[in-house]
Design a protein around this motif. Structure first.
Motif, PDB file in Angstrom:
ATOM      1  N   ALA A 187     -33.630  62.230  10.318  1.00  0.00           N
ATOM      2  CA  ALA A 187     -33.804  60.907  10.921  1.00  0.00           C
ATOM      3  C   ALA A 187     -32.678  60.629  11.916  1.00  0.00           C
ATOM      4  O   ALA A 187     -32.918  60.172  13.040  1.00  0.00           O
ATOM      5  CB  ALA A 187     -33.843  59.842   9.837  1.00  0.00           C
TER       6      ALA A 187
ATOM      7  N   LEU B  60     -31.453  53.157   9.578  1.00  0.00           N
ATOM      8  CA  LEU B  60     -30.605  54.358   9.650  1.00  0.00           C
ATOM      9  C   LEU B  60     -29.501  54.371   8.589  1.00  0.00           C
ATOM     10  O   LEU B  60     -28.746  55.323   8.477  1.00  0.00           O
ATOM     11  CB  LEU B  60     -29.985  54.471  11.042  1.00  0.00           C
ATOM     12  CG  LEU B  60     -30.978  54.932  12.133  1.00  0.00           C
ATOM     13  CD1 LEU B  60     -30.444  54.590  13.508  1.00  0.00           C
ATOM     14  CD2 LEU B  60     -31.252  56.422  12.020  1.00  0.00           C
TER      15      LEU B  60
ATOM     16  N   ALA C 229     -32.948  60.150  16.026  1.00  0.00           N
ATOM     17  CA  ALA C 229     -32.454  58.952  16.712  1.00  0.00           C
ATOM     18  C   ALA C 229     -31.492  59.342  17.830  1.00  0.00           C
ATOM     19  O   ALA C 229     -31.565  58.823  18.950  1.00  0.00           O
ATOM     20  CB  ALA C 229     -31.760  58.032  15.713  1.00  0.00           C
TER      21      ALA C 229
ATOM     22  N   LEU D 182     -38.845  56.963  12.675  1.00  0.00           N
ATOM     23  CA  LEU D 182     -37.933  57.716  11.825  1.00  0.00           C
ATOM     24  C   LEU D 182     -38.706  58.256  10.633  1.00  0.00           C
ATOM     25  O   LEU D 182     -39.283  57.482   9.872  1.00  0.00           O
ATOM     26  CB  LEU D 182     -36.790  56.819  11.345  1.00  0.00           C
ATOM     27  CG  LEU D 182     -35.909  56.247  12.451  1.00  0.00           C
ATOM     28  CD1 LEU D 182     -34.997  55.163  11.923  1.00  0.00           C
ATOM     29  CD2 LEU D 182     -35.080  57.353  13.100  1.00  0.00           C
TER      30      LEU D 182
END
Lengths: 253, 626
Positions: free
Chosen positions: A97, A90, A101, A209
């Motif tokens: 993405a 991340l 999350a 992701l």
């Protein structure tokens, strides 16, 4: 009322920015970090709504392990518990993405309200909140200046361009992106800092992701200085100068 | 025989009354948290001799009343042996009154008794007729009774020389004397006269350094004074020791500018609430609304108190309790966030500091190369006027060959956080700064900010950091001592002693020495040297915009203006900001100049003959670096 606040950790303004070798990200090994400022206002708004209407404030963040710093900070300021999606992938993630999350952490929480800062102090896409709303299947409103809750519904004030505002009525649950300066931030109290140590931080596994964009090049603004000579008879040249000042440089109207 | 029995009964009765009343108070002291400090005993004993035995603090601010009090006090002390002997006799235990020694002692007491009588009569007249404001709005009847008692004691003592011991008149006189002592005993504990018993202890127990506020121990979950039961042992003792003289009130800039805060009332409010047993009462319910935030921490109350009361730990302790619960005023909440996010009181980014370092040609401190680390402070990093003062300091240091550097990065020392009660923020800033200091290998720190001086030089010692910290006025006075600048003109100036320099650090001579050396003729304002009137900025009040009553800075500015000197010299960035604000609203044409700028200006002038001043004398060559 259960309110989630999504917060991001960004490099602090004190830190001297440097671009890394690949010219796609910053060289952040020795960076110092802080809570993204608009998110601080979102957190404050959530805490104020809780004080007015009761309920719970859940702080949620996604990023590498260092992100727990801003989560602790939010807990110290009064959030009740935290959800943390910890994943090294991340670092420098795009809004898609990050939003996926955050959505993974929030999907089973059934929050009445999800707040994010309007945008981040680093990438500044102003997209995470919007994409999160779509991913969770919730309505959203952006650039919020005031939040009113009554009878299970929302009335929110949006900032438009040119000093205009807009009031919108919308249902709950919803996602709002909060503008900086909407309220006055509280400070972290000693009691809050002590209490934060005992608050629950739940780690949530990151979903798949799938970044939707790629940074091709990162660079400092390049300073350019150019001198242009206008040829021709003085009267024509003067006319041309006025046109350029008005239409290109836009320093006169 | 009957007389002896009656005397026994009376003594027991009055002594019991004394013990019961004192016990009630001492129990509250005993149950309070915190330890009584006795570090640096030599200093404490010296202060005890000065303030208790020689009554210097009592006399200093009020010479006449203070001296009268000293006469009474010395009288009391002299009488200790006499009264004991009389009691032994009255109780039938021993009759030492016939010894030649006692007779000589009694004769020796006559001048003491006369002086004491004169003293107490003066004090009685002053209290009843002159009625100074510091003593309160109404005449305390209790004080009048006590004064009459003391006078009666002295008169009955003096009468004993004229009355035959066995005569009726002699017995009546003796009984009167002894009954007054007994009544006195019963009256003391519930009155301000308890200071007779407690003040020798409170003076000994008062911290040797003004404004000592011990760190909170977060491991023990200490958060400050939330309710009355959190008051420390010394604070409870202080509450019962107050003699209500009002020196604190007379010298408090908040009270003096029409605010509610009255340090005397603060102590008496604690006393009342403690005696009511309201230990669970929150501090905001004990003290008047808002007063805890009106204190500039100038330290006038604490430094003037003749009985050793420490007001600052009380006020800051109560602020801590409020700040720990999120109840700081909004303007402070804002400062705390700026300290947390940006590490300075104004919330600016450090680019501005970086630019200043570059434009002033400063080197980053290197222990191998530099003698002094110059600490810029928040004002040095961001405040244009103070940066001018610092540039002047750098010029002087360079001219005198002092090698110095600065830290690449500074955070606020934590002065505002400490004084306003945000102990957590203070400790965060302090520990990080100390880490940087230690990494740099610094042993000598130079600062032009008196608040940084107090914080680094005193507060940081409690973290074991003990570098020498010196204010620019002190170092520059020292390194220019060999100079004899040829000053062409002498200009009348007035010097505003910053509280944290004059009162806290005691540096009152060095700034004046510099001014005189460089052509300033100092006109002293009202309230000067170690008891200056605050500018109003301390304790976080620099950021308070809605000041109740008259602004403290306006009051101070008028005092400075009244000296007739057109130039006010300052030595603290905060004083400068506040007083310039007051000057602007008064639309006065008074000039403000920082001490360093004043000195440097005169140095430059002396060194530059083209500026019109005669050239510097041979003695003006800068000395080698110390």
């Amino acid at each position: 009322m259960k309110i989630a606040v999504c917060v991001k950790q960004v490099v602090s303004r004190e830190w001297q920015l440097r671009v890394d070798e690949s010219n796609t990200w910053i060289r952040d090994q020795d960076a110092s970090y802080e809570l993204n400022e608009p998110d601080a206002y979102a957190l404050e708004e959530a805490l104020r709504l809780k004080e007015r209407h009761g309920g719970e404030v859940v702080v949620c963040s996604a990023g590498p392990a260092r992100v727990s710093q801003v989560v602790r900070e939010a807990l110290a300021r009064g959030a009740d518990r935290a959800l943390l999606v910890e994943d090294d992938r991340l670092v420098g993630a795009d809004a898609f993405a990050t939003a996926s999350a955050l959505a993974a952490a929030l999907k089973d929480e059934r929050c009445d309200l999800v707040l994010t800062g309007l945008q981040s102090d680093d990438s500044g896409f102003a997209q995470t909140g919007v994409v999160l709303a779509e991913t969770l299947g919730l309505p959203h409103a952006t650039i919020i200046m005031e939040v009113q809750v009554a009878d299970g519904a929302l009335r929110v004030k949006r900032e438009l361009e040119g000093g205009w505002f807009q009031w919108i009525a919308m249902p709950m649950p919803a996602v709002l992106t909060i503008q900086s300066g909407i309220n006055q931030l509280r400070y972290a109290t000693l009691k809050g800092i002590m209490a934060a140590k005992k608050k629950d931080v739940k780690k949530v596994a990151a979903p798949d992701l799938a970044p939707q964009h790629e940074i091709v090049r990162l660079y400092f603004p390049e300073k350019a200085k150019a001198t242009r000579l206008i040829d021709g008879a003085p009267a024509d040249a003067a006319k041309e100068l006025v046109r350029l000042l008005r239409d290109e440089a836009r320093v006169i109207s | 025989m009957i007389e002896t029995l009656i005397f026994w009964a009376l003594c027991l009765g009055f002594a019991a009354s004394f013990v019961v009343q004192v016990w009630r108070r001492l129990r509250l002291v005993a149950r309070a948290p915190g330890r009584l400090g006795f570090d640096r005993p030599a200093l404490r004993v010296r202060r005890f001799l000065r303030d208790v035995v020689f009554q210097s603090r009592t006399i200093a601010g009020r010479p006449l009343a203070g001296f009268a009090h000293a006469l009474v006090f010395w009288g009391f002390v002299a009488f200790a042996g006499y009264s004991s002997t009389e009691f032994l006799y009255g109780l039938g235990l021993a009759d030492l009154r016939r010894t030649p020694f006692f007779e000589a002692y009694a004769v020796a007491l006559v001048p003491f008794a006369t002086a004491c009588l004169v003293g107490i009569l003066y004090l009685l007249v002053r209290r009843v007729f002159a009625r100074p404001a510091g003593l309160g709005d109404h005449v305390s009847m209790e004080s009048v009774v006590i004064a009459i008692f003391i006078a009666a004691l002295m008169i009955t003592f003096l009468l004993r020389f004229g009355l035959a011991d066995g005569s009726v008149a002699g017995r009546v006189n003796w009984w009167t004397h002894m009954l007054v002592i007994l009544a006195f005993l019963a009256l003391i504990p519930a009155s301000k006269h308890l200071h007779l018993v407690l003040s020798p202890f409170t003076v000994l127990l008062k911290s040797p350094v003004l404004g000592t506020v011990p760190n909170l121990d977060f491991e023990k979950e200490e958060v400050g004074t939330e309710t009355l039961k959190d008051l420390s042992r010394k604070q409870v003792l202080d509450a019962f020791t107050c003699v209500e003289c009002g020196r604190c009130q007379d010298n408090c800039p908040a009270f003096g500018s029409g605010k509610v805060l009255n340090p005397k009332k603060l102590i008496l409010d604690s006393q009342d609430a403690l005696l009511e047993g309201a230990l669970d009462r929150r501090v905001v319910e004990v003290y008047d609304e808002g007063v805890l935030w009106q204190c500039t921490t100038c330290g006038a109350c604490e430094s003037q108190c003749p009985v050793g009361i420490e007001h600052l730990p009380l006020i800051i302790g109560a602020r801590r309790g409020l700040v720990s619960n999120g109840e700081a005023p909004d303007y402070l909440g804002n400062v705390y966030n700026q300290l947390e996010r940006r590490g300075n009181i104004w919330g600016l980014t450090y680019e501005a500091r970086q630019k200043f370092i570059e434009s002033a040609g400063l080197e980053i401190f290197d222990a191998a190369k530099h003698e002094y680390l110059v600490w810029l402070g928040c004002a040095g990093a961001f405040e244009a006027d103070f940066q001018k003062a610092l540039r002047a300091l750098f010029d002087i240091l360079r001219a005198c060959g002092v090698r110095f550097g600065v830290l690449a990065r500074e955070r606020c020392t934590g002065d505002v956080a400490k004084r306003s009660g945000n102990e957590y923020m203070f400790q965060e800033l302090a520990t990080q700064n100390i880490e940087d200091f230690r990494a740099s290998g610094v042993t000598k720190i130079l600062t032009s900010c008196p608040h940084c001086l107090k914080t680094i030089g005193d507060d940081y010692r409690r973290f074991g950091f003990d570098a020498d910290v010196v204010h620019s006025s002190v170092l520059v006075a020292e390194i220019t001592r060999g100079l004899e600048p040829n000053v062409a003109t002498v200009e009348p100036v007035t010097f505003h002693d910053p509280c944290y320099l004059g009162r806290y650090a005691g540096h009152v001579d060095e700034p004046r020495e510099l001014l005189e050396r460089f052509g300033g003729s100092v006109r002293e304002p009202d309230r000067t040297r170690t008891n200056p009137f605050c500018c109003g900025a301390g304790g976080g009040l620099l950021f308070e915009e809605k000041e109740e009553g008259t602004r403290i800075s306006d009051v101070r500015f008028k005092q400075l203006q009244a000296t007739g000197a057109g130039t006010v010299v300052t030595a603290c960035p905060f004083c400068s900001i506040m007083l310039k604000g007051a000057q602007a609203s008064a639309q006065a044409d008074t000039e403000f100049v920082d001490l360093m700028a004043f000195v440097n200006g005169r140095l430059q002038k002396a060194a530059d003959p083209s500026a019109g001043a005669p050239s510097a004398s041979a003695g003006a060559a800068p000395p080698a670096a110390p």
